[in-house]
Design an enzyme around this catalytic site. Structure first.
Site, PDB file in Angstrom:
ATOM      1  N   SER A   1       0.740  -1.388   0.074  1.00 31.91           N
ATOM      2  CA  SER A   1       0.088   0.048  -0.166  1.00 31.91           C
ATOM      3  C   SER A   1       1.049   1.318  -0.190  1.00 31.91           C
ATOM      4  O   SER A   1       1.667   1.453  -0.959  1.00 31.91           O
ATOM      5  CB  SER A   1      -0.917   0.027   1.167  1.00 31.91           C
ATOM      6  OG  SER A   1      -1.951   0.975   1.179  1.00 31.91           O
TER       7      SER A   1
ATOM      8  N   ASP B   1      10.927   4.994  -9.541  1.00 29.02           N
ATOM      9  CA  ASP B   1      10.783   5.585 -10.720  1.00 29.02           C
ATOM     10  C   ASP B   1      11.661   6.686 -11.091  1.00 29.02           C
ATOM     11  O   ASP B   1      11.813   7.180 -12.399  1.00 29.02           O
ATOM     12  CB  ASP B   1       9.127   5.920 -10.941  1.00 29.02           C
ATOM     13  CG  ASP B   1       8.288   4.551 -11.228  1.00 29.02           C
ATOM     14  OD1 ASP B   1       8.908   3.420 -11.155  1.00 29.02           O
ATOM     15  OD2 ASP B   1       7.229   4.725 -11.251  1.00 29.02           O
TER      16      ASP B   1
ATOM     17  N   LYS C   1      -0.376  -3.889  -3.760  1.00 30.37           N
ATOM     18  CA  LYS C   1      -1.668  -3.451  -3.351  1.00 30.37           C
ATOM     19  C   LYS C   1      -1.859  -2.162  -4.088  1.00 30.37           C
ATOM     20  O   LYS C   1      -1.172  -1.322  -3.529  1.00 30.37           O
ATOM     21  CB  LYS C   1      -1.961  -3.337  -1.886  1.00 30.37           C
ATOM     22  CG  LYS C   1      -3.366  -2.588  -1.455  1.00 30.37           C
ATOM     23  CD  LYS C   1      -3.547  -2.436  -0.048  1.00 30.37           C
ATOM     24  CE  LYS C   1      -4.781  -1.765   0.312  1.00 30.37           C
ATOM     25  NZ  LYS C   1      -4.895  -0.410  -0.053  1.00 30.37           N
TER      26      LYS C   1
END
Length: 546
Positions: free
Chosen positions: A303, A314, A328
């Site tokens: 999460s 990223d 999740k």
């Protein structure tokens, strides 16, 4: 109509009304519901109440209010929600109050972690600076009475509720302690107890800091991270962020923590849902911190912890090491309902800055299998996975969690470790060993202490072989030292002992040069480990914090 039937009707109406609240709170979309939909809703409601009436009239045992609560709160409503997805959930009054307490990051009580051990409720450790710590309560103390009430056969939640109360009020606790000739009585004054989500922050190497974030379920998590960085000061030249076992929590906390490491305006996460406008969260202020970052994750990192991991990966700001995370990618909005209940409903999918949806597949999977069964033995298949790229062009994949840049195998326990942990052997031995002595921080777990520990295991009837003991020698020494330090110096110092020994942490530290190369944009675009694709609820120790 019987009172219990009216109660059932009210509870069912409560849930169905929540579906309307979801729309009316955020745009009023439910108002556009067609007559056909309303007719279907009425039919469904009637079917539910008909079933309940038959159960109430014909069930073998009389249904009291507890049966009704369980049937509605633990059965009907969660059953409806889990048909939708594994993460939509309903909070009954007790669970809703506990969630709000957790989010506030504080409560009023005496400040100690307690745990059931066989038929006893035992103090794991008092929290440093809390009333229990100041009064001299120690790990291993067994709670006998709270305000004159015998706690035999009570669970830890019930005991914790007795210990909690308004700030400034008194509570009397009677404890049994090994080595004490009679029970000890403590008059404790309840105080505000902070619930720290950053439970460890120290310099694991002279210039490298270590921060462990247990979860993101408190509104104070981002501040705790900033406090840790400030405490490290200018000597900080590298950082390890430990997110292993972190089940996630508040999205805003993940955004605020990401802001401490990203550049102003960089995307942290975006979310898209059917009923509501898309939202993009960016680093609002940004940071000029330039040190390399290594983030440790595992299969139970989920999460909001995955949001932070995905953002740093990223943007090539942190090197992710460990295991593939839980996966999740759903966001729940909690809607308060009457009677102090709440509905956590999935309203968005979230995407990492590169556009990855990392949600793991849950179609046709039981709730148990989704949370606890992972087929890691199966080879990864990247063919059908969504391919994205980091800022520097490294390949990353959507679906199935965050794949680490560098894999570190999980620590697997063996029979000896399982048996000693099940019997609470290390905490029990530390309580026994420290009952008549004190130690310094330079104590060495030598052969004499190990022999005493072996004798304690035999006394506990823990079966083991000399071979098993030898194979686990380093782990055993670390665990003994951890528990002894917890008794002598507190739980924070005790936990630090294990981190300094932890093979995964030590391996993560070896990747600091790669993290530095990533920070300096000199890492090859196809970093090794990115060529293969990869609480959530997380099973854990049953501990309570009163």
């Amino acid at each position: 109509m019987a009172p219990s039937t009216r109660r059932a009707l009210f509870s069912a109406s409560l849930f169905l009304a929540a579906c309307g609240i979801t729309g009316s709170l955020l745009g009023g979309r439910v108002a556009a519901q067609s007559a056909t939909d309303e007719s279907t809703l009425r039919d469904s409601m009637k079917s539910f109440t008909d079933v309940y009436s038959i159960v109430e009239a014909n069930y073998a045992d009389k249904l009291d209010s507890d049966h009704i609560d369980k049937a509605i709160y633990d059965g009907a409503i969660p059953g409806m929600l889990h048909v939708l997805d594994p993460h939509s959930n309903f909070y009954d009054p007790k669970a809703f109050a506990a969630m709000r307490e957790q989010q506030h990051g504080r409560y009023y009580g005496v400040g100690m972690t307690i745990q059931p051990q066989n038929t006893k409720v035992v103090v794991v450790a008092p929290m440093e600076g809390a009333p229990a710590y100041k009064a001299g309560i120690r790990p291993g103390d067994v709670i006998l009475f709270v305000d004159g009430k015998k706690i035999e056969n009570m669970d830890t939640t019930a005991v914790a509720n007795l210990l909690k109360g308004p700030r400034g009020t008194h509570v009397t606790v009677v404890m049994a302690r090994e080595g004490a000739p009679k029970p000890l009585t403590f008059d404790l004054v309840r105080d505000e107890i902070p619930r720290l989500t950053v439970d460890l922050a120290f310099m694991v190497k002279p210039t490298i800091g270590y921060i462990r974030i247990q979860d993101f379920q408190s509104e104070t998590t981002a501040k705790e991270v900033q406090d840790a960085i400030d405490k490290f000061g200018p000597k900080l030249q590298g950082l390890v962020i430990d997110l292993r076992g972190n089940p996630g929590g508040l999205l805003n906390e993940a955004v605020d923590i990401s802001d401490k490491f990203l550049q102003k305006g960089q995307i942290v996460v975006s979310q898209r849902g059917r009923a509501f406008p898309d939202q993009v969260y960016r680093a609002p202020s940004g940071s000029d911190l330039k040190f390399p970052i290594v983030v440790i994750v595992n299969r139970n990192t989920a999460s909001a912890a995955e949001i932070l991991s995905g953002a740093l990966q990223d943007h090539d700001r942190g090197l992710i090491v460990g295991e593939t995370t839980f996966g999740k990618g759903l966001v729940q909005t909690v809607f308060p309902i009457s009677e102090n209940t709440g509905l956590a409903l999935t309203t968005y999918h979230y995407y990492t800055p590169s556009g990855r949806l990392i949600q793991r597949n849950y179609e046709g999977v039981s709730l148990y299998d989704y949370y606890y069964v992972r087929n890691d033995a199966a080879p990864a298949n990247d063919t059908n996975k969504e391919v994205e790229h980091t800022d520097s062009g490294r390949v990353v994949y959507g679906g199935g969690g965050i794949t680490p840049d560098e894999k570190i195998p999980e620590l697997k326990s063996d029979h000896f470790q399982d048996m000693t942990l099940i019997h609470y052997s290390f905490s029990g031995f530390a309580t026994h060993y420290m009952s008549d002595r004190k130690v310094d921080k330079d104590v060495v777990i030598d052969d004499a202490i190990l022999e005493q520990f072996k004798a304690y295991l035999h006394q506990q009837k823990v079966d083991f072989t000399d071979k098993e003991f030898a194979e686990n020698l380093d782990w055993t020494k670390a665990m003994i030292k951890k528990e002894i330090f917890t008794v002598q110096f507190g739980i924070t110092v005790g936990n630090q002992v294990i981190v300094e020994w932890d093979p995964q942490v030590q391996k993560a530290l070896t990747f600091m040069p790669e993290a530095l190369a990533l920070e300096n944009h000199t890492l090859p675009s196809q970093q090794k480990g990115m060529q293969t694709a990869s609480a959530a609820k997380v099973p854990g120790q049953d501990t309570t914090h009163p």
